[in-house]
Design an enzyme around this catalytic site. Structure first.
Site, short mmCIF file in Angstrom:
data_model
loop_
_atom_site.label_atom_id
_atom_site.label_comp_id
_atom_site.label_asym_id
_atom_site.label_seq_id
_atom_site.Cartn_x
_atom_site.Cartn_y
_atom_site.Cartn_z
N HIS A 116 31.27 -22.25 -58.12
CA HIS A 116 31.00 -23.51 -57.03
C HIS A 116 29.47 -23.97 -57.18
CE1 HIS A 116 31.33 -25.56 -52.85
NE2 HIS A 116 29.99 -25.32 -52.98
N GLU A 117 28.79 -22.76 -56.99
CA GLU A 117 27.17 -23.16 -57.14
C GLU A 117 26.72 -23.62 -58.37
OE1 GLU A 117 25.32 -23.07 -54.43
OE2 GLU A 117 26.90 -22.35 -53.17
N HIS A 168 27.47 -27.27 -58.53
CA HIS A 168 26.23 -28.07 -57.86
C HIS A 168 25.24 -28.42 -59.01
CE1 HIS A 168 27.64 -28.44 -53.71
NE2 HIS A 168 27.63 -27.27 -53.46
N GLU A 174 30.47 -31.47 -52.04
CA GLU A 174 31.32 -30.15 -51.70
C GLU A 174 32.51 -30.21 -52.48
OE1 GLU A 174 30.09 -27.49 -50.81
OE2 GLU A 174 28.06 -28.41 -50.67
ZN ZN Z 1 28.30 -26.09 -51.84
#
Ligand code: ZN
Length: 274
Positions: A128-129, A132, A194
């Site tokens: 997830h990071e 980003h 997100e």
């Molecule tokens: Zn996030």
């Protein structure tokens, strides 16, 4: 006086807009990024070092090793050559948090490990990071924040001499690229960012051989962790469970196919932290 043609200006602007257009991986959304990597990447790297210097970072041990191995596996799937990936595990069991900075700088606070519960859960948080970072969310946010900085003039001032920026402006730059907590100003990632990081994370973890369903169940644990008096820092900037579940479920069949082709030989769902 001869009137100057506006065409060269239009051509320059058009080229600039085309160059400033980037595409979010997996989802293909077009985004407008005016911050060149030459500015953003060193900024991310120096903010990472200064933030970590005030924290206790694990340099060895099983968990530290696992973070490095998972990070390398996922970065390989992400396939981005622009990043100098670095993953740090901060020895801080009180904080449920993970964060990323432009250039591929990832940090996890050890309080998030019980929420991850297993290797696959940790792989999702890291993916997830990494999502980003690869989707250039920090850069996109900073591009939007240029208005606050006084447009390109503000950016030029920053380029020429960082000290010309007021403390407030510097705070906006740092917060925009993701170091909000350090400067006491947090700009949460938008819901859109997100959602994108969740989908990219799920697809990347599956590509690295981790069962993508863990990206959904982890949110139940996160919700439980957030039901007490202290809301995990990870949540304060990461909204809406139902929306996340819904988005992740939509992509699950596709992620499962990816996982079946790449799955690791050992059990990555065995409980390691609780
Ligand atoms: Zn996030």
């Amino acid at each position: 006086m001869r009137k100057l043609s506006t065409w060269p200006l239009v051509a320059i602007l058009a080229t600039w807009v085309v160059l400033a257009c980037t595409k979010v991986p997996i989802l293909g959304r077009h985004q407008f990024n005016v911050i060149p990597d030459a500015i953003l990447l060193p900024l991310g790297a120096s903010a990472y070092q200064s933030t970590l210097s005030s924290l206790k970072v694990a340099r060895k041990g099983e968990e530290h090793e696992m973070v490095q191995t998972i990070g390398d596996r996922i970065a390989k799937v992400a396939g981005s050559q622009r990043h100098d990936w670095e993953y740090s595990l901060v020895d801080d069991t009180d904080t449920i948090n993970a964060w990323a900075l432009p250039g591929g700088k990832i940090a996890l606070h050890s309080g998030i490990l019980p929420v991850c519960a297993n290797e696959a859960g940790l792989a999702f948080i890291m993916a997830h990071e990494i999502g980003h970072v690869v989707a250039r969310h920090g850069s996109e946010r900073l591009s939007q924040q240029l208005v606050v900085l006084g447009g390109l003039t503000g950016l030029n001032a920053y380029l020429d001499n960082r000290t010309e920026l007021s403390t407030e402006q510097q705070a906006v730059v740092l917060a925009a690229v993701g170091v909000g907590a350090e400067v006491g100003l947090v700009l949460p990632y938008s819901r859109k960012h997100e959602r994108e990081a969740d989908v990219i994370g799920m697809m990347y973890m599956a590509g690295a051989g981790y069962p993508p369903k863990q990206s959904i169940v982890i949110w139940n644990r996160m919700k439980r962790a957030g039901s007490g008096s202290s809301v995990p820092a990870f949540l304060s900037t990461h909204p809406s469970y139902d929306e996340r579940h819904q988005t992740l479920r939509q992509w699950l069949p596709q992620a499962k196919r990816r996982y079946e082709r790449n799955k690791l030989s050992h059990d990555t769902t065995e409980t390691l932290w609780q």
